[in-house]
Design an enzyme around this catalytic site. Structure first.
Site, PDB file in Angstrom:
ATOM      1  N   SER A 167       0.079   5.478  14.663  1.00 55.65           N
ATOM      2  CA  SER A 167      -0.228   4.459  15.655  1.00 55.65           C
ATOM      3  C   SER A 167      -0.330   5.455  16.903  1.00 55.65           C
ATOM      4  CB  SER A 167       1.088   3.732  15.911  1.00 55.65           C
ATOM      5  OG  SER A 167       1.086   2.999  17.296  1.00 55.65           O
ATOM      6  N   TYR A 180      10.103   3.044  16.679  1.00 60.03           N
ATOM      7  CA  TYR A 180       8.863   2.931  15.939  1.00 60.03           C
ATOM      8  C   TYR A 180       7.939   4.205  16.386  1.00 60.03           C
ATOM      9  CZ  TYR A 180       4.193   0.407  15.422  1.00 60.03           C
ATOM     10  OH  TYR A 180       3.170   0.076  14.838  1.00 60.03           O
TER      11      TYR A 180
HETATM   12  P1  NAD Z   1       1.588  -7.520  10.528  1.00 63.08           P
HETATM   13  O1  NAD Z   1       2.973  -7.808  10.979  1.00 63.08           O
HETATM   14  O2  NAD Z   1       0.470  -8.529  10.907  1.00 63.08           O
HETATM   15  O3  NAD Z   1       1.496  -7.103   9.145  1.00 63.08           O
HETATM   16  C1  NAD Z   1       2.516  -6.425   8.558  1.00 63.08           C
HETATM   17  C2  NAD Z   1       2.479  -6.767   7.114  1.00 63.08           C
HETATM   18  O4  NAD Z   1       3.445  -6.103   6.369  1.00 63.08           O
HETATM   19  C3  NAD Z   1       3.136  -8.442   6.940  1.00 63.08           C
HETATM   20  O5  NAD Z   1       2.030  -8.977   6.170  1.00 63.08           O
HETATM   21  C4  NAD Z   1       4.733  -8.456   6.204  1.00 63.08           C
HETATM   22  O6  NAD Z   1       4.693  -9.271   5.534  1.00 63.08           O
HETATM   23  C5  NAD Z   1       4.335  -7.090   5.758  1.00 63.08           C
HETATM   24  N1  NAD Z   1       5.417  -6.185   5.257  1.00 63.08           N
HETATM   25  C6  NAD Z   1       6.708  -6.079   6.093  1.00 63.08           C
HETATM   26  N2  NAD Z   1       7.487  -5.602   5.573  1.00 63.08           N
HETATM   27  C7  NAD Z   1       7.317  -5.117   4.095  1.00 63.08           C
HETATM   28  C8  NAD Z   1       7.882  -4.645   2.954  1.00 63.08           C
HETATM   29  N3  NAD Z   1       9.128  -4.367   3.057  1.00 63.08           N
HETATM   30  N4  NAD Z   1       7.186  -4.660   1.966  1.00 63.08           N
HETATM   31  C9  NAD Z   1       5.744  -5.129   1.809  1.00 63.08           C
HETATM   32  N5  NAD Z   1       5.273  -5.692   2.938  1.00 63.08           N
HETATM   33  C10 NAD Z   1       5.761  -5.944   4.070  1.00 63.08           C
HETATM   34  O7  NAD Z   1       1.205  -6.032  11.223  1.00 63.08           O
HETATM   35  P2  NAD Z   1      -0.142  -5.418  11.987  1.00 63.08           P
HETATM   36  O8  NAD Z   1      -0.198  -5.797  13.369  1.00 63.08           O
HETATM   37  O9  NAD Z   1      -1.344  -5.929  11.166  1.00 63.08           O
HETATM   38  O10 NAD Z   1       0.082  -4.046  11.576  1.00 63.08           O
HETATM   39  C11 NAD Z   1      -0.240  -3.191  10.247  1.00 63.08           C
HETATM   40  C12 NAD Z   1      -0.211  -1.877  10.489  1.00 63.08           C
HETATM   41  O11 NAD Z   1      -0.496  -1.348  11.411  1.00 63.08           O
HETATM   42  C13 NAD Z   1       1.438  -1.494  10.581  1.00 63.08           C
HETATM   43  O12 NAD Z   1       1.525  -0.531   9.905  1.00 63.08           O
HETATM   44  C14 NAD Z   1       1.724  -1.424  11.992  1.00 63.08           C
HETATM   45  O13 NAD Z   1       2.885  -0.510  12.329  1.00 63.08           O
HETATM   46  C15 NAD Z   1       0.190  -0.543  12.364  1.00 63.08           C
HETATM   47  N6  NAD Z   1      -0.239  -0.634  13.653  1.00 63.08           N
HETATM   48  C16 NAD Z   1      -0.412  -2.048  14.561  1.00 63.08           C
HETATM   49  C17 NAD Z   1      -0.930  -2.149  15.680  1.00 63.08           C
HETATM   50  C18 NAD Z   1      -1.200  -3.330  16.390  1.00 63.08           C
HETATM   51  O14 NAD Z   1      -1.567  -3.196  17.654  1.00 63.08           O
HETATM   52  N7  NAD Z   1      -0.847  -4.449  15.814  1.00 63.08           N
HETATM   53  C19 NAD Z   1      -1.070  -0.715  16.460  1.00 63.08           C
HETATM   54  C20 NAD Z   1      -0.919   0.416  15.615  1.00 63.08           C
HETATM   55  C21 NAD Z   1      -0.428   0.548  14.542  1.00 63.08           C
END
Ligand code: NAD
Length: 283
Positions: A167, A180
């Protein structure tokens, strides 16, 4: 003559954790279009199967598997199901991750009058260690454990790789979210470590560092009910030279590049996909 192409992905067996989430379900859809066989792993089994169903309805080849990235037994079970259904994993995308309110301070800065106001404020001093631990576990251990389970099957095969999701806050911490930020910094650091460690066995390890993507999880942090930006949302856009939030589709090109032979001499990098946020000093 070597002609790099995404077609080398055809037939590859891909595992994507957190595959039912906003960003990774989009990645899964586009990776499936490359004639891969893709396993959507998620804690939310129903959502994982739903994503797989959607991909299969479009002519893809996907399976939804319940898995907890923090539970070794659950991952071993998922690996067993994967091998029975498709075969051993070629490409692992460690997408599960996220923040938790308990790892978050109420305010950006600490002021003298905040001390002792524990009922209304979470300051640095009353941050909950278990909340911090949860976030570190989910993002870091949740990347390390699936790699231990699935990368073993990559040894001795060609064209295998791992893609982690870091991130923006790995470069410079974002205000309010020390857990985070630290956990994603660990993911970027681990990406480099593992790339070096795995180089002799031919497994490349890279990462994406998404900037700010408007998803259901952060919509209320970044936008108000009427669609206007919150002050935090405004600050983000003021610091994003391209002046917009990312769309999940913005991650697709870099992902396909990093998991295909187009990047076959690239390992240990974390690529910012952020509209210029990380390049901009603010002045
Ligand atoms: P999201 O919350 O939509 O998806 C995360 C998924 O992980 C969910 O479906 C959840 O059920 C699953 N999950 C949670 N705990 C789990 C576990 N213990 N085992 C298996 N699955 C599990 O998140 P997102 O926004 O799509 O983010 C995806 C990735 O990208 C993450 O690593 C997040 O930190 C990273 N990220 C997101 C953003 C953003 O702006 N959304 C920015 C930078 C990085």
């Amino acid at each position: 003559m070597f002609q790099p192409k995404f077609q080398n992905l055809a037939g590859k067996i891909v595992v994507i954790t957190g595959g039912a989430g906003v960003l990774c379900s989009t990645l899964a859809k586009y990776i499936a279009l490359q004639q891969t066989k893709i396993a959507i792993l998620d804690l939310d089994e129903k959502a994982a199967k739903e994503v797989a169903r959607g991909i299969n309805a479009e002519g893809g080849n996907a399976i939804g598997i319940k898995a907890d990235v923090l539970n070794r037994e659950s991952l071993i079970e998922a690996r067993h199901t994967l091998k029975k259904t498709f075969g051993p994993c070629d490409i692992l995308i460690n997408g599960a991750g996220g923040n938790h309110p308990k790892g978050t301070t109420t305010k950006t800065h600490l002021f003298p009058e905040d001390i002792g106001n524990d009922k209304e404020l979470t300051t640095f001093f009353n941050l909950d260690a278990e909340g911090i631990q949860f976030v570190f576990n989910l993002n870091f251990i949740g990347t390390l454990l699936p790699t231990q389970i699935f990368a073993e099957d990559m040894i001795g095969k060609e064209g295998c790789c791992i893609l982690n999701i870091s991130s923006m806050n790995a470069y410079r911490p974002l205000t309010k979210i020390p857990a985070y930020s630290g956990a994603k910094a660990a993911v970027s650091n681990f990406t480099q470590w593992l790339a070096v460690h795995f180089a002799p066995v031919g497994i490349r390890v890279n990462a994406l560092a998404p900037g700010f993507f408007l998803t259901e999880q952060n919509r209320t942090l970044l936008t108000q009910e009427n669609g206007d930006l919150t002050p935090r949302g405004e600050t983000i856009l003021q610091h994003t030279p391209m002046n917009r939030f990312g769309e999940p589709e913005d991650l697709v090109g870099t992902t396909l590049w990093l998991v295909s032979d187009q990047s076959k001499f690239v390992t240990g990098v974390t690529i910012p996909i952020d509209g210029g946020f990380s390049a901009y000093s603010g002045v």
